[in-house]
Design an enzyme around this catalytic site. Structure first.
Site, PDB file in Angstrom:
ATOM      1  CB  CYS B  88      -1.161  -0.288   1.025  1.00  0.00           C
ATOM      2  SG  CYS B  88      -2.209   1.097   0.880  1.00  0.00           S
ATOM      3  CG  HIS B 217      -3.369  -3.389   3.239  1.00  0.00           C
ATOM      4  ND1 HIS B 217      -2.172  -2.849   4.107  1.00  0.00           N
ATOM      5  CD2 HIS B 217      -3.867  -2.483   2.799  1.00  0.00           C
ATOM      6  CE1 HIS B 217      -2.322  -1.450   3.653  1.00  0.00           C
ATOM      7  NE2 HIS B 217      -3.250  -1.196   3.153  1.00  0.00           N
ATOM      8  CD  GLU B 219      -0.796  -5.787   5.299  1.00  0.00           C
ATOM      9  OE1 GLU B 219      -0.580  -6.302   4.422  1.00  0.00           O
ATOM     10  OE2 GLU B 219      -1.056  -4.526   5.604  1.00  0.00           O
TER      11      GLU B 219
END
Lengths: 757, 255
Positions: B88, B217, B219
């Site tokens: 990002c 993302h 994660e």
């Protein structure tokens, strides 16, 4: 009084006399501003405090009730540590009406500091919003609705706190006073809570101001929010709104976490408090007086953004992004080092820093010095503790006109009703709005915005325990009956949390009402508290924090609907049992858990028909508790494929919203086929009441193999009705008609997409 | 001994904790390094630039951070073959620093992740990204299968790949598009792209394959608890979903 008027203060003549008597002299200009802020409704709750005492605030889960900047609820234990959920709720209504972007952004900024200063890591925000009509001819209201959302999004996203819950209503009674309520949630080990007061033995400790350089922004903010809005004052009101700096806040939060770590490591007790209304004066006076101390502050030590600020501006101005620490002098250098050197505050924003501005004193006086002169010297208890204003109020008139008890006849076909209800501003998809909010930053999100009635997080890394958050408060009810609106706000917030499989453990409220000097408006406030208290006691969900926003009234005297807005915190031991609301499979059996009533007052259906009906649904607490217990047990036993609570638009809307996600690309469509309503209502209510009524309850989806288990759990629970099945065709079918789910989805998903492209 | 990964924290970064945790849960020896400790960076073996709004995204997302002192070590490391991952805002910084796509003759930005289209707003939406290069083309993706689908969250206001035609052609021809946006069934069409990104690009990789910039993302969909509805048999606290991608990165680092 000429002097008070010319200073633009909201202090009333009797209050001024009281101050003069207590001081035995004329107050200084700084003192006038200080009392003006501290005795405003915003800070003192002078006309509301005694009514708020009626709310239940205690219980097994309450770690800290409403006394400090936030309340704390016990969430659970992990590896021998007890964890608390820190929660605060506030409004930023007046600023958002005047300067919506900055007003809404600083709302998020302020509430986040309330949670942070308890020693907590900030883990979520939520935003209950009430805007004016956004239809043609309401250009300004539309602008406010769009821009306030941008402000919330810009601030929350930048600081990296996910927005996991919220709601929005549009109603012309909010045309002159929008409501921007904000909720923030944090996580803290209960052994590491930092309090908003100077701890024992704090005599002679340092007071450290941390954050943005003080500037003239937000001067007069506290008293501004305690007056009604007058369109003519628009320009001067703008100056009372603060300026947000989420970039600095991002760093300030992380630096504060590092200070928490230092204090923990060295076993140091300190005090920490957010600067809100009343600025440096309000914060430093409250943090010291709450510990039984006084304060001696040197305004020349305050880091300022420009020279030559008047002492009253430095003292009570509400520049954002500031907090005050109370620490022992030998700890001071470490706090300064962390903020100023490690996290380089002075390089992040002009003259931002941590700096010592004064001392805690044993003598209970509040003193301010400026250019070697004492500009304020008052009894600190008198400043922070004594003001009270018992205003008269009237029991609100609730319409009791005799209404036709016969089943409603609409004169419309079902498909047209369905269309109008799904496209209604209170029902249609909120996705265009909440897509602008980061709902997953921090990586702890279990249920993001939109996936269920409440958001959910797994807030302790390495632990499966979860926390859910919902908000509620229906202005269509508020218009009709303040007391019932209070009850339903609690009932709806609790129900939404239950639908995710989390048990409600506590509440916060923000009470948005009109001018308390109008006995009718104050009467609504008092009645709403009554309703909130009744429901909260019945659901054993205490209020641990809250906020009051009065004077939500235009100069014309037009006030908002009674708006008690509630947030509910839920706890779940293992997020493996979290339940979302999208249908999972065709071939499931659908149950309605709830009891429909012949009371369509305040419903979306009545609204789309343009009718009036004052009969709001009653809350049957015993029944509701049993139904909630069933849903929670079923979630725990993993027999719920999905669940949704019933609210705006009733059962059919809940079913549509459960089915719509299956229309996404790459998913198998799942439709819904409902039996004729008389088969499960047995004629207790009419078919429109069954399909569109908003008396509460849930829809749950059960796998065929789990029916026995579910019915076993449901055995003695009243109001559990098998109503239909899920099917492979993308349809919603009821009363022998099938409606195209894709078309319904289109009707539902487009109205707000035009407002929030 | 496993290699040490630095997770960089610029002023304004906001995704450092979850990035750190997922790297660790995927077997990485990861550590946070704040901007006031930039001097420590050269001793690390790999660099991860997490999401956020470094320096408030002034001028253009990543533009100022690309010139931060911390980037000296990242740029030196990248040129020496160390693995560098930007997610990002971290991806935006790598483009602004000219490390990715690296289609110029000197290190200089030749493409940018810029304002979303068609409306220039921040969007937060669950997405799927599909591996669009040979896995072995980059050590960062070498642990993935051909065409592997990774779940992630797009959460950005400036994620649309933009470059002039010549550079876009180079990006496409040179195999710089590491991931494209896809539907959950793996199909690829315009409706899967949340921001009108050119070439449907969700991630770019440099020519050497050691620097990768991904906009969404992984994660944030990195553990089973992030997706309770499709968790399968994974324990609720297990790395799952987007962790596939992080695992591949950590494997690449430790190789």
């Amino acid at each position: 009084m000429a002097e008070v008027d010319s200073l633009g203060l909201a202090l009333r003549p009797d209050e001024l006399r009281k101050i003069e008597e207590a001081l035995g002299r004329k107050p200084s200009v700084v003192e006038l501003h200080a009392f003006d802020a501290q005795w405003s409704e915003h800070c003192s709750y002078k006309s509301s405090r005694h009514h708020l005492k009626k709310l239940p605030t205690t219980g097994e889960r309450v770690v800290l009730g409403p006394a400090e900047d936030s309340g704390i609820l016990h969430l659970g234990e992990h590896r021998g540590e007890r964890y608390g959920i820190v929660i605060a709720h506030e409004s930023h209504n007046h600023p958002s009406q005047v300067v919506p972007f900055e007003g809404a952004a600083t709302g998020i900024g302020g509430i986040v500091r309330d949670v942070l200063c308890m020693g907590a890591e900030v883990i979520a925000v939520a935003d209950p919003l009430r805007f004016g009509s956004i239809e043609d001819g309401h250009a300004h209201q539309r602008y406010v609705a769009q821009t306030a959302v941008d402000g919330i999004s810009a601030y929350g996203n930048a600081i990296g706190v996910p927005n996991i819950a919220g709601d929005v209503y549009f109603d012309e009674r909010f045309d002159d006073n929008c409501l921007v309520n904000v909720v923030a949630m944090g996580i803290v080990k209960e052994s590491e809570i930092i309090h908003s007061y100077a701890p024992k033995g704090a005599d002679g400790w340092d007071m450290i101001l941390v954050g943005k350089a003080t500037d003239p922004s937000g001067f007069g903010g506290a008293s501004f929010s305690s007056l009604t809005l007058d369109a003519q004052d628009e320009e001067s009101n703008k100056g009372a709104v603060q300026v947000p700096d989420p970039f600095l806040k991002n760093v300030l939060m992380r630096a504060s976490y590092a200070v928490f770590g230092y204090l923990r490591e060295h076993n140091i007790t300190a005090g920490f408090k957010d600067l809100g209304a009343g600025g440096i004066m309000g914060c430093s006076a409250e943090i010291t007086s709450a510990g039984g101390y006084g304060a001696d502050i040197d305004l020349d030590q305050v880091n300022v953004a420009l020279e030559g600020l008047a002492p009253e501006v430095i003292a009570v101005g509400e520049t954002q992004e500031r907090l005050i620490w109370v620490v022992p002098p030998d700890v001071t250098p470490h706090v300064l080092r962390i903020y100023n050197d490690e996290f380089t505050l002075p390089q992040i924003a002009y003259n931002a820093r941590a700096t010592v501005i004064g001392k805690v004193t044993a003598q209970p006086r509040y003193k301010l010095r400026h250019r070697a002169e004492t500009v304020m010297d008052v009894d600190i208890e008198f400043l922070t503790g004594t003001i009270r204003d018992e205003l008269p109020y009237e029991e609100p008139q609730v319409a009791t006109s005799v209404v036709d008890e016969a089943p409603l006849v609409t004169g419309l076909q079902d498909d047209e009703l369905l269309e109008r209800v799904l496209a209604h501003r209170d029902v249609c998809s909120r996705e265009p709005l909440y897509r602008r909010y980061d709902t997953v930053v921090r990586g702890a999100t279990v249920i993001p915005r939109g996936a269920a009635d409440a958001g959910m997080l797994a807030p302790v890394f390495g632990s499966a325990m979860g926390v859910a958050l919902s908000v509620a408060g229906n202005p269509r009810y508020g218009r009709l009956n303040a007391r019932a609106a209070g009850e339903h706000a609690v009932y709806e917030a609790v129900r939404k949390v239950v639908a995710t499989g989390a048990a409600p453990i506590g509440l916060t409220d923000c009470l948005n009402f009109g001018n308390p000097r109008n006995p009718a408006h104050l009467g609504e406030f008092v009645a709403a508290i009554d309703g909130l208290a009744k429901a909260a006691s019945a659901f054993q969900a205490p209020f641990v924090s809250g906020n009051v926003s009065l004077y939500n009234e235009a100069a014309s005297g037009k006030a908002i609907p009674a708006s008690p807005i509630v947030a509910c915190v839920g706890a779940i031991g293992d997020v493996s049992h979290a339940v979302t609301s999208r249908l999972k499979h065709a071939g499931s059996v659908l149950y309605f858990v709830g009891s429909p009533q012949s009371a369509l007052g305040g419903s979306v259906l009545i609204d789309v028909l343009g009718r009036h009906d004052p009969r709001l649904p009653r809350v049957d607490y015993e029944l509701a508790r049993a139904q909630h217990a069933l849903v929670l047990e079923a979630a725990q036993a993993s027999v719920l494929r999905s669940a949704r609570s019933i609210g705006n638009g009733g059962l059919v809307v809940a079913l549509c919203e459960m089915a719509f996600p299956s229309l996404a690309h790459g998913m198998k469509p799942i439709g819904v086929q409902i039996d004729d309503s008389w088969q499960w209502t047995h004629g207790a209510v009419g078919r429109l009441e069954a399909l569109f009524g908003e008396a509460g309850g849930f829809v749950v989806e059960i796998a065929p193999e789990d029916i026995e288990a579910f019915e076993g759990l449901a055995d003695d629970t009243e109001g559990v009705h098998e109503i239909g099945v899920t099917v492979e065709q993308p349809v919603l079918s009821f009363d022998s008609e099938a409606y195209d789910l894709r078309r319904l989805h289109h009707l539902w998903s487009t109205p707000l997409a035009e407002v929030y492209p | 001994m496993s290699k040490r990964i630095a997770v960089l924290v610029f002023p304004g970064t906001n995704s450092e904790e979850e990035t750190l945790r997922l790297l660790r849960d995927c077997g990485g020896d990861a550590h946070l390094v704040h901007w006031s400790r930039a001097k420590l960076l050269p001793q690390f073996d790999a660099y991860v630039l997490p999401g956020g709004f470094a320096y408030e995204d002034r001028i253009r997302a990543g533009a100022i951070a690309a010139h931060d002192e911390m980037m000296d070590a990242v740029i030196d490391g990248a040129q020496a073959g160390k693995l560098v991952l930007g997610v990002c805002n971290g991806a935006q910084i790598l483009l602004e620093a000219g490390l990715v796509p690296g289609t110029g003759t000197v290190r200089r930005p030749t493409a940018a992740f810029t304002r979303n289209g068609p409306v220039p707003h921040f969007i937060c939406r669950h997405v799927w990204v599909k591996l669009a290069i040979e896995p072995k083309r980059s050590p960062i993706t070498a642990g993935l299968k051909d065409g592997e689908l990774i779940p992630a969250w797009a959460a950005h206001g400036e994620g649309r790949l933009a470059a002039d035609e010549a550079h876009l052609a180079q990006i496409e021809r040179g195999g710089h598009v590491a991931f494209v946006y896809a539907h959950r069934d793996g199909s690829v069409d315009a409706s899967a792209i949340p921001n009108q990104s050119a070439l449907g690009a969700a991630a770019l990789v440099n020519a050497q394959g050691n620097v990768l910039a991904i906009m969404p993302h992984p994660e944030r969909d990195g553990w089973a608890f992030n997706h309770p509805d499709r968790r399968g048999r994974a324990g609720i606290l297990e790395p799952s979903g987007g962790a596939l991608f992080f695992r591949s990165f950590v494997m690449g680092v430790n190789r």
